[in-house]
Scaffold this active site. Structure first.
Site, PDB file in Angstrom:
ATOM      1  N   ARG A 100       0.877  -1.182   0.000  1.00  0.00           N
ATOM      2  CA  ARG A 100       0.000   0.000   0.000  1.00  0.00           C
ATOM      3  C   ARG A 100       0.906   1.221   0.000  1.00  0.00           C
ATOM      4  O   ARG A 100       1.688   1.431   0.932  1.00  0.00           O
ATOM      5  CB  ARG A 100      -0.899  -0.005   1.240  1.00  0.00           C
ATOM      6  CG  ARG A 100      -1.705   1.297   1.473  1.00  0.00           C
ATOM      7  CD  ARG A 100      -2.644   1.599   0.319  1.00  0.00           C
ATOM      8  NE  ARG A 100      -3.645   2.611   0.654  1.00  0.00           N
ATOM      9  CZ  ARG A 100      -3.495   3.922   0.481  1.00  0.00           C
ATOM     10  NH1 ARG A 100      -2.348   4.403   0.025  1.00  0.00           N
ATOM     11  NH2 ARG A 100      -4.476   4.749   0.785  1.00  0.00           N
TER      12      ARG A 100
ATOM     13  N   ASP B 241      -3.592   8.938  -1.301  1.00  0.00           N
ATOM     14  CA  ASP B 241      -4.862   8.246  -1.508  1.00  0.00           C
ATOM     15  C   ASP B 241      -5.302   8.520  -2.935  1.00  0.00           C
ATOM     16  O   ASP B 241      -5.437   9.693  -3.335  1.00  0.00           O
ATOM     17  CB  ASP B 241      -5.905   8.763  -0.514  1.00  0.00           C
ATOM     18  CG  ASP B 241      -6.849   7.677  -0.025  1.00  0.00           C
ATOM     19  OD1 ASP B 241      -6.646   6.511  -0.404  1.00  0.00           O
ATOM     20  OD2 ASP B 241      -7.776   7.994   0.738  1.00  0.00           O
TER      21      ASP B 241
ATOM     22  N   GLU C   4     -10.989   5.956  -5.901  1.00  0.00           N
ATOM     23  CA  GLU C   4     -11.446   4.580  -5.735  1.00  0.00           C
ATOM     24  C   GLU C   4     -12.054   4.025  -7.013  1.00  0.00           C
ATOM     25  O   GLU C   4     -12.852   4.675  -7.671  1.00  0.00           O
ATOM     26  CB  GLU C   4     -12.483   4.501  -4.618  1.00  0.00           C
ATOM     27  CG  GLU C   4     -11.916   4.698  -3.227  1.00  0.00           C
ATOM     28  CD  GLU C   4     -11.015   3.565  -2.793  1.00  0.00           C
ATOM     29  OE1 GLU C   4     -11.313   2.393  -3.142  1.00  0.00           O
ATOM     30  OE2 GLU C   4     -10.027   3.827  -2.102  1.00  0.00           O
TER      31      GLU C   4
ATOM     32  N   ARG D  79      -1.977  -5.504   3.940  1.00  0.00           N
ATOM     33  CA  ARG D  79      -1.079  -4.830   3.012  1.00  0.00           C
ATOM     34  C   ARG D  79       0.081  -4.231   3.802  1.00  0.00           C
ATOM     35  O   ARG D  79      -0.046  -3.943   4.986  1.00  0.00           O
ATOM     36  CB  ARG D  79      -1.830  -3.727   2.258  1.00  0.00           C
ATOM     37  CG  ARG D  79      -3.006  -4.217   1.438  1.00  0.00           C
ATOM     38  CD  ARG D  79      -3.784  -3.068   0.814  1.00  0.00           C
ATOM     39  NE  ARG D  79      -4.289  -2.146   1.820  1.00  0.00           N
ATOM     40  CZ  ARG D  79      -5.109  -1.134   1.564  1.00  0.00           C
ATOM     41  NH1 ARG D  79      -5.500  -0.910   0.322  1.00  0.00           N
ATOM     42  NH2 ARG D  79      -5.528  -0.338   2.520  1.00  0.00           N
TER      43      ARG D  79
END
Length: 264
Positions: free
Chosen positions: A135, A140, A143, A183
């Site tokens: 990760r 971020d 999505e 992760r």
């Protein structure tokens, strides 16, 4: 000043002098070793040989564990390795989301035979239970569609960008922690077009391209680069590139809250 082995006319005599001195030092060292060996009682030699062999074996084991032992999955990561100081080298075998990828650890690199004596598997069945799920730390990405959640704008573009940058390449990862999805939260670097140039930081490049924003949730890891990330994010926002080109940008965290119970 005349350097040894130079093309100066007196270089020959200087070279001979240097070589003669080196030979004399070697003979003196060899004589010292022989003298020391003769002074050891015969009944002690087997013990000394055993001790030396044990010492070499112990050193080899320590070196193997620290430098050459492959880490196949997150289950093999000890607490000592998850302190943000361990850097692993390996190959990216797949990129399934815009802020994570699969990493096959290749300790020792080319010096340990990777690429010419040892190979990284290509088949899915060979890679099963043999990779770390990384990760990417500090960022971020939008999505994608999963778990009944609709995809966010730019999720596919961000995924394709990450694949283009990482897939099939040898990268470095600095590991920090295991998250609840097993992760490995890591800072990652990948090579530039010219191999002698410094490697690129994946998180920084993602922010620069407008395909991610700074991850602000609990347990965030930035590797001392938060200030740089904030500058890159602000610049991308100001230029309205990628996710910042939307009239109303919804963060990945907010998107998940709207459609799922939490998540990261």
């Amino acid at each position: 000043m005349v350097w040894p082995f130079s093309s100066n006319s007196s270089g020959g005599s200087d070279a001979s002098s240097v070589v003669s001195s080196a030979k004399a030092l070697f003979r003196a060292a060899e004589a010292s070793v022989e003298e020391a060996t003769r002074s050891i009682p015969e009944h002690m030699k087997p013990y000394l040989i055993t001790a030396a062999a044990f010492g070499l074996s112990a050193s080899a084991i320590i070196f193997y564990r620290g430098r050459l032992r492959r880490i196949p999955t997150a289950a093999y990561l000890t607490p000592d390795l998850l302190k943000g100081k361990t850097v692993l080298r390996g190959k990216v075998t797949s990129v399934g989301d815009a802020d994570n990828f699969r990493f096959y650890h290749t300790p020792g690199g080319i010096w340990a035979g990777w690429g010419w004596l040892r190979r990284v598997p290509n088949e899915s069945k060979e890679l099963k239970n043999q990779t770390l799920h990384i990760r990417i730390a500090g960022v971020d990405a939008p999505e994608g569609a999963h778990f009944g959640m609709p995809a966010q704008p730019f999720s596919q573009e961000a995924l394709e960008w990450l694949r283009g940058q990482l897939l099939g390449k040898t990268v470095l990862v600095q590991i920090y922690a295991r998250d609840r999805y097993d992760r490995v939260v890591s800072m990652a670097w990948y090579p530039r077009a010219l191999p002698f140039l410094p490697m690129k930081n994946v998180s920084a490049e993602m922010l620069k391209a407008g395909y991610g924003q700074i991850y602000r949730q609990a347990g965030s890891q930035y590797g001392g680069m938060l200030s740089k990330f904030e500058v890159l994010e602000a610049k991308a926002r100001g230029q309205k590139i990628g996710i910042w080109s939307q009239e109303k940008m919804v963060s990945a965290a907010e998107h998940k809250k709207q459609h799922l119970r939490g998540g990261d």
